[in-house]
Design an enzyme around this catalytic site. Structure first.
Site, PDB file in Angstrom:
ATOM      1  N   LYS B  81      45.733  43.293  46.974  1.00 35.73           N
ATOM      2  CA  LYS B  81      46.741  42.319  46.553  1.00 35.73           C
ATOM      3  C   LYS B  81      48.037  43.074  46.262  1.00 35.73           C
ATOM      4  O   LYS B  81      48.013  44.138  45.632  1.00 35.73           O
ATOM      5  CB  LYS B  81      46.241  41.589  45.305  1.00 35.73           C
ATOM      6  N   SER B 156      46.549  32.872  42.288  1.00 34.99           N
ATOM      7  CA  SER B 156      47.600  33.532  43.016  1.00 34.99           C
ATOM      8  C   SER B 156      47.126  34.428  44.159  1.00 34.99           C
ATOM      9  O   SER B 156      47.892  34.747  45.058  1.00 34.99           O
ATOM     10  CB  SER B 156      48.435  34.378  42.056  1.00 34.99           C
ATOM     11  N   SER B 180      43.080  33.682  39.051  1.00 33.32           N
ATOM     12  CA  SER B 180      43.692  34.046  40.338  1.00 33.32           C
ATOM     13  C   SER B 180      42.788  34.803  41.297  1.00 33.32           C
ATOM     14  O   SER B 180      43.156  35.005  42.458  1.00 33.32           O
ATOM     15  CB  SER B 180      44.961  34.866  40.102  1.00 33.32           C
TER      16      SER B 180
END
Lengths: 98, 506
Positions: B81, B156, B180
């Site tokens: 990420k 997210s 997330s």
């Protein structure tokens, strides 16, 4: 129920160093009011004698041995800078000279 | 060769370490898959094929020399990420503010992955600074859900979840502040784990809400997630909130769970998480999942955690408050974007113009919300009260874990929603995190494991399993047992049923 005016949003934006636009003032005023009304529900919880938790794990001061260890070089520290001068960050004026 | 991409990380590692296949072949197969499907998905913000192939070649060279593999995942491709710093790749956090920023240091998670011989192929898309539940808040455009390209992959960490679900990589790393990792995993049919707070180092994880942020694994199987958890977990003196204790035995727990016996395990169904606002197909899938746990020998009871009703509002005061403080660092002075520096404007004016131009609407909303909640006159009513609610949530968990070993719930109230559906309604977006937030506030371990498809729209549903702090292994054991039972009953892993995204005719 919390209400939040355009002027209050402008004040918050100033505190938060955000040069928001006129349109954003209207948008954020209505959205922040909706969000604040919803989150204000925490006030309904009877918690007068409940201690606050800032952190899920019990935090105490964390120390390390006072010895030198490698850090960033000057070049590395400046590698992401918008502008540099004499091996330092060059920033806009800080004092108002007018 | 594309079929290599269908294998689990554990299978790939075993074949690579036995030198049946090379890490280079495996990496190339995944890079080819990314080339074929990422134009449709947009899971990646940055790819580094040469570096990935070089890292894979180094693993192969070591194995040929007779060196033991650096870790059980050596040679396996992975995506990170874009919120973890990487010295050799940009780290943007999905924000214009950090467009093209090359950090001068690696996050501890990045460093551990490199040391373990894991092949880092690139950085994945995310909501800006991890604020969002759909990945639509990325400054670089949304990621699409491989199950339905018109729908969001959650957020997210939608990029990491979509990349794993679409077989672009077998593994990814995410971060979970309010859900997330878990919520994107639920809506993409993948496994996502939020370890116990402090279990994975936050050093080099660009901070959103420091008391809640936690890195963790994304995978297609529970065992793969456990293998990655053991690689990235553990004490780090560079993170003062890191737990100085061994990583819980999650791999052993995943293997034990796969034997399919939960006799003696007490499972609590959280009574607050159901009813109005929950999609019927999600609740049906959850009911089926709970009955499977019962069939596996678990003793299932209902457990009430009344303070969980206040978790969402408490979170949306605490997280924005911490965010307003953390994001003050993006001032345009030392790194990142700078706007309006014309030689006349003051630093303060340049700062305000830079932040206005660099941040998207959700980040601005949360910064202002946090600024409000921390203001004199409002502090006690909002932030102070939210911190007390946090205490009550911790107490509810403690009371629940005296009665049961794990708690379960749906991971998120609905399946993947359509792109654009909630962008103008922040509150509707926030409801995606309803079931995942309590574990962030209390700091305990929680994961999401695929629980079949919703019977009303055919999209993936996640089963959330929550365990006490430092008992991450318990959640893995239950999830692994459930996974075996579910796969057995439904004729194979859910992850293998994702639509093939290869361009027709290739």
């Amino acid at each position: 129920m919390p209400t939040i005016s355009r002027a209050e949003v402008a004040h918050l934006a100033r505190l938060a160093r955000l040069a928001v636009t006129e349109e954003e003032l209207d948008l954020f005023a209505s959205q922040l009011e909706v969000i604040l009304t919803s989150v204000a529900r925490v006030g309904e919880v009877a918690a007068a004698d409940i201690p606050p938790t800032s952190h899920a794990v019990g935090l105490t001061d964390v120390f390390r041995a006072d010895v030198t260890r490698p850090g960033l070089t000057q070049q590395q520290a400046l590698s992401g800078a918008y502008a540099t001068e004499d091996g330092r960050f060059r920033v806009p004026r800080i004092l108002d000279e007018s | 060769m594309t079929r290599l991409t269908r294998w689990s990380a554990a299978e790939l590692a075993a074949r690579i370490h036995a030198q049946d296949i090379t890490a280079v072949e495996v990496t190339r197969a995944h890079l080819d898959r990314i080339t074929a499907v990422d134009p449709a998905l947009h899971a990646f913000l940055h790819l580094d094929a040469p570096a990935a192939l070089a890292a894979a070649a180094a693993v192969d060279d070591g194995l040929r020399r007779g060196d033991p593999p650096a870790s059980p995942l050596a040679g396996v491709p992975l995506a990170i990420k874009d919120v973890f710093t990487t010295i050799d790749m940009p780290t943007t956090c999905g924000s214009r503010t950090l467009q093209g920023w090359r950090p001068p240091y690696d996050a501890t998670v990045t460093r551990k992955l490199r040391a373990a011989g894991v092949v880092i192929v690139g950085k994945t898309n995310m909501d800006e600074f991890a604020m969002g539940s759909s990945t639509e808040n990325s400054a670089y455009g949304p990621t699409r859900n491989p199950w339905d390209l018109d729908r969001v992959p959650g957020g997210s960490g939608g990029g990491s979840a979509a990349a794993v679900a679409a077989f672009e990589v077998p593994l990814a790393v995410g971060t979970d502040t309010g859900g997330s990792i878990r919520q994107p995993s639920a809506v993409t049919g993948t496994v996502g784990v939020k370890p116990t707070y402090g279990g994975v180092s936050r050093y080099g994880l660009v901070a959103f809400s420091s008391s809640l942020d936690q890195g963790g694994p994304v995978a297609r199987t529970v065992l793969d997630a456990a293998l990655l958890h053991e690689v990235i977990g553990g004490y780090d003196p560079l993170d003062s909130t890191s737990i100085d204790a061994p990583v819980p035995p999650v791999v052993q727990a995943a293997r034990a769970g796969a034997a399919g016996d939960l006799t003696g395990i007490r499972v609590g169904v959280v009574s607050q998480f159901g009813g109005d606002g929950y999609q019927p197909g999600v609740l049906n899938a959850f009911e089926v999942a709970v009955s499977r746990l019962r069939e596996l020998g678990a003793q299932v009871v209902e457990v009430s955690c009344p303070s969980f009703d206040h978790a969402l509002p408490a979170y949306y005061l605490i997280a924005p408050s911490e965010c307003s403080s953390n994001l003050a660092r993006f001032d345009g002075m030392r790194y990142g974007l700078r706007v309006g520096d014309d030689g006349n404007r003051s630093a303060e004016e340049v700062m305000a113009l830079t932040r206005e131009a660099g941040f998207g609407p959700e980040v601005k909303r949360r910064i202002m919300l946090g600024t409000y909640a921390l203001s004199a006159g409002y502090y006690d009513a909002y932030y102070g009260q939210a911190q007390k609610v946090r205490t009550l949530i911790i107490r509810d968990f403690a009371a629940a874990f005296e009665r049961v070993d794990v708690l379960v719930s749906p991971t998120t109230p609905t399946t993947a929603f359509r792109i654009g559906e909630r962008v103008d309604d922040p509150l509707a977006m926030y409801l995606s995190d309803l079931c995942t937030i309590p574990a962030n506030l209390a700091g305990n371990a929680a994961l999401s494991v695929p629980a079949g498809l919703s019977d009303d729209d055919g999209l993936p549903v996640g089963l959330q399993v929550m365990a006490p702090a430092l008992a991450d292994d318990r959640a893995y054991r239950v999830a692994a047992a459930y996974e075996v039972a579910r796969d057995g009953a439904e004729g194979g892993p859910l992850a293998q049923r994702v639509p093939d995204l290869e361009v027709v005719g290739r």
